[in-house]
Scaffold this motif. Structure first.
Motif, PDB file in Angstrom:
ATOM      1  N   TRP A   1      45.961  98.840 -24.064  1.00 44.67           N
ATOM      2  CA  TRP A   1      44.825  99.008 -25.358  1.00 44.67           C
ATOM      3  C   TRP A   1      44.157 100.631 -25.022  1.00 44.67           C
ATOM      4  CZ3 TRP A   1      43.829  94.333 -28.070  1.00 44.67           C
ATOM      5  CH2 TRP A   1      44.671  93.453 -28.131  1.00 44.67           C
ATOM      6  N   LYS A   2      43.658 100.182 -26.179  1.00 41.72           N
ATOM      7  CA  LYS A   2      42.643 101.682 -26.041  1.00 41.72           C
ATOM      8  C   LYS A   2      41.517 102.164 -23.771  1.00 41.72           C
ATOM      9  CE  LYS A   2      42.115 102.670 -30.671  1.00 41.72           C
ATOM     10  NZ  LYS A   2      41.170 103.104 -31.866  1.00 41.72           N
ATOM     11  N   SER A   3      41.231 100.896 -24.109  1.00 42.95           N
ATOM     12  CA  SER A   3      40.462 100.943 -22.772  1.00 42.95           C
ATOM     13  C   SER A   3      40.832 100.843 -21.846  1.00 42.95           C
ATOM     14  CB  SER A   3      39.189  99.897 -22.870  1.00 42.95           C
ATOM     15  OG  SER A   3      39.379  98.387 -22.828  1.00 42.95           O
ATOM     16  N   GLU A   4      42.173 100.153 -21.866  1.00 41.57           N
ATOM     17  CA  GLU A   4      42.858 100.279 -20.624  1.00 41.57           C
ATOM     18  C   GLU A   4      43.252 101.430 -19.738  1.00 41.57           C
ATOM     19  OE1 GLU A   4      47.012  99.210 -20.842  1.00 41.57           O
ATOM     20  OE2 GLU A   4      46.387  97.263 -21.305  1.00 41.57           O
ATOM     21  N   PRO A   5      43.932 101.200 -18.093  1.00 40.90           N
ATOM     22  CA  PRO A   5      44.050 102.174 -17.809  1.00 40.90           C
ATOM     23  C   PRO A   5      45.688 102.840 -18.079  1.00 40.90           C
ATOM     24  CG  PRO A   5      43.256 101.412 -16.205  1.00 40.90           C
ATOM     25  CD  PRO A   5      43.594 100.528 -17.107  1.00 40.90           C
ATOM     26  N   ALA A   6      45.556 104.037 -18.114  1.00 45.33           N
ATOM     27  CA  ALA A   6      47.308 104.256 -19.188  1.00 45.33           C
ATOM     28  C   ALA A   6      48.395 104.459 -17.548  1.00 45.33           C
ATOM     29  CB  ALA A   6      47.031 105.751 -19.559  1.00 45.33           C
ATOM     30  N   ALA A   7      47.815 104.718 -16.655  1.00 43.29           N
ATOM     31  CA  ALA A   7      48.729 104.582 -15.317  1.00 43.29           C
ATOM     32  C   ALA A   7      49.913 103.418 -15.189  1.00 43.29           C
ATOM     33  CB  ALA A   7      48.418 104.458 -13.984  1.00 43.29           C
ATOM     34  N   ILE A   8      51.117 103.112 -15.479  1.00 44.03           N
ATOM     35  CA  ILE A   8      51.724 102.374 -14.931  1.00 44.03           C
ATOM     36  C   ILE A   8      52.082 101.764 -13.708  1.00 44.03           C
ATOM     37  CG2 ILE A   8      53.879 101.431 -15.970  1.00 44.03           C
ATOM     38  CD1 ILE A   8      53.870 103.035 -18.655  1.00 44.03           C
ATOM     39  N   VAL A   9      51.311 101.062 -13.412  1.00 45.26           N
ATOM     40  CA  VAL A   9      51.424 100.679 -11.861  1.00 45.26           C
ATOM     41  C   VAL A   9      51.011  98.947 -11.734  1.00 45.26           C
ATOM     42  CG1 VAL A   9      50.906 102.901 -10.756  1.00 45.26           C
ATOM     43  CG2 VAL A   9      48.975 101.118 -11.411  1.00 45.26           C
ATOM     44  N   GLY A  10      51.711  98.668 -10.693  1.00 40.51           N
ATOM     45  CA  GLY A  10      50.799  97.521 -10.289  1.00 40.51           C
ATOM     46  C   GLY A  10      52.441  95.924 -11.457  1.00 40.51           C
ATOM     47  N   MET A  11      50.877  95.590 -11.435  1.00 38.45           N
ATOM     48  CA  MET A  11      51.100  94.354 -12.496  1.00 38.45           C
ATOM     49  C   MET A  11      51.773  94.822 -14.118  1.00 38.45           C
ATOM     50  SD  MET A  11      48.068  91.283 -14.322  1.00 38.45           S
ATOM     51  CE  MET A  11      47.344  92.582 -15.041  1.00 38.45           C
ATOM     52  N   LYS A  12      50.941  95.994 -14.475  1.00 33.05           N
ATOM     53  CA  LYS A  12      51.001  96.533 -16.063  1.00 33.05           C
ATOM     54  C   LYS A  12      52.638  97.174 -15.410  1.00 33.05           C
ATOM     55  CE  LYS A  12      49.636  99.812 -19.192  1.00 33.05           C
ATOM     56  NZ  LYS A  12      49.067 101.240 -19.457  1.00 33.05           N
TER      57      LYS A  12
END
Length: 251
Positions: free
Chosen positions: A68-79
């Motif tokens: 999503w446009k508003s979500e952090p770009a880093a692929i960490v944690g839950m993502k």
């Protein structure tokens, strides 16, 4: 069938290129090339991914995907854990947001109308994308309380918020999911009731002061049916195995 064939068909069916959105629509995470079994669900949560893996799916189709446009770009944690699961199991993730909301037959708004028996529905004019808010005129008037009971019975859950009016309901408007901000447009169009998934603090005041009945029936509850209908359509057209998996969410 091939992954590219499936994506091309859905993208054309839902007119993806014609609708601006807050996230990428289509293939979001690439998995295996061959697709025989698909799982559909509302949101690409870890629980839904795990269920799709258990069902031996080749593709997971959701309404609420990633990036999503508003979500952090880093692929960490839950993502990171979610994407790792998809890649580990060669599971394709397809996400369709607004294009699925507004489709005139398979869309969330259209499917809610079908379930509720609202015939001859059409887009509320002046709202983009076309079809994100729908309107219909009931064949028979009903009380605000009767409509509330019907929604709870059909969706099988209690309303999150209900603002009643003394006047009968004849013309109504609706927007599945988080559409509470459209209540003013519905009131301006002369609707007697507005149905959506969520409620904000100011929504109640808008309903009371403009004399329009308001129903918050659940974001998840109102958006279960579009992605399910899409999966059923694909299964029939391409002879695919399809499982709709509903991960319960009270919101």
């Amino acid at each position: 069938m091939r992954r590219t064939e499936l994506e091309g068909y859905i993208n054309e069916l839902l007119s993806v290129d014609q609708i601006g959105d807050y996230c990428p629509n289509g293939l979001q995470v690439e998995g295996g090339d061959s697709i025989n079994t698909i799982v559909t669900g509302v949101t690409a949560s870890q629980a839904l991914i795990d269920a799709a893996v258990k069902a031996d799916a080749d593709a997971l189709l959701v309404h609420h995907g990633y990036f999503w446009k508003s979500e952090p770009a880093a692929i960490v944690g839950m993502k990171k854990r979610r994407i790792q699961s998809l890649l580990q199991h060669e599971l394709n993730l397809f996400g369709y947001h607004l294009p699925l909301d507004v489709h005139p037959e398979l869309g969330n708004n259209a499917q809610l109308a079908r379930l509720m028996g609202w015939d001859d529905y059409q887009p509320l004019s002046g709202i983009t994308p076309n079809g994100v808010v729908m309107t219909a005129t009931l064949s028979d008037e009903m009380s605000a309380e009767s409509l509330a009971g019907q929604l709870e019975q059909v969706l099988q859950r209690a309303l999150t918020c209900f603002v009643s009016t003394a006047q009968p309901i004849k013309r109504l408007a609706w927007c599945t999911g988080g559409g509470q901000g459209y209540i003013d447009a519905a009131a301006a169009a002369g609707c007697d009731a507005f149905i959506t998934g969520e409620v904000s603090e100011q929504t109640v005041h808008s309903a009371r002061e403009q004399g329009i009945a308001f129903y918050a029936a659940g974001h998840h509850a109102t958006e279960r049916y579009g992605i399910k209908a899409l999966g059923e359509h694909l299964a029939k057209r391409f002879n695919l195995t399809h499982h709709f998996i509903d991960i319960d969410n009270p919101a």
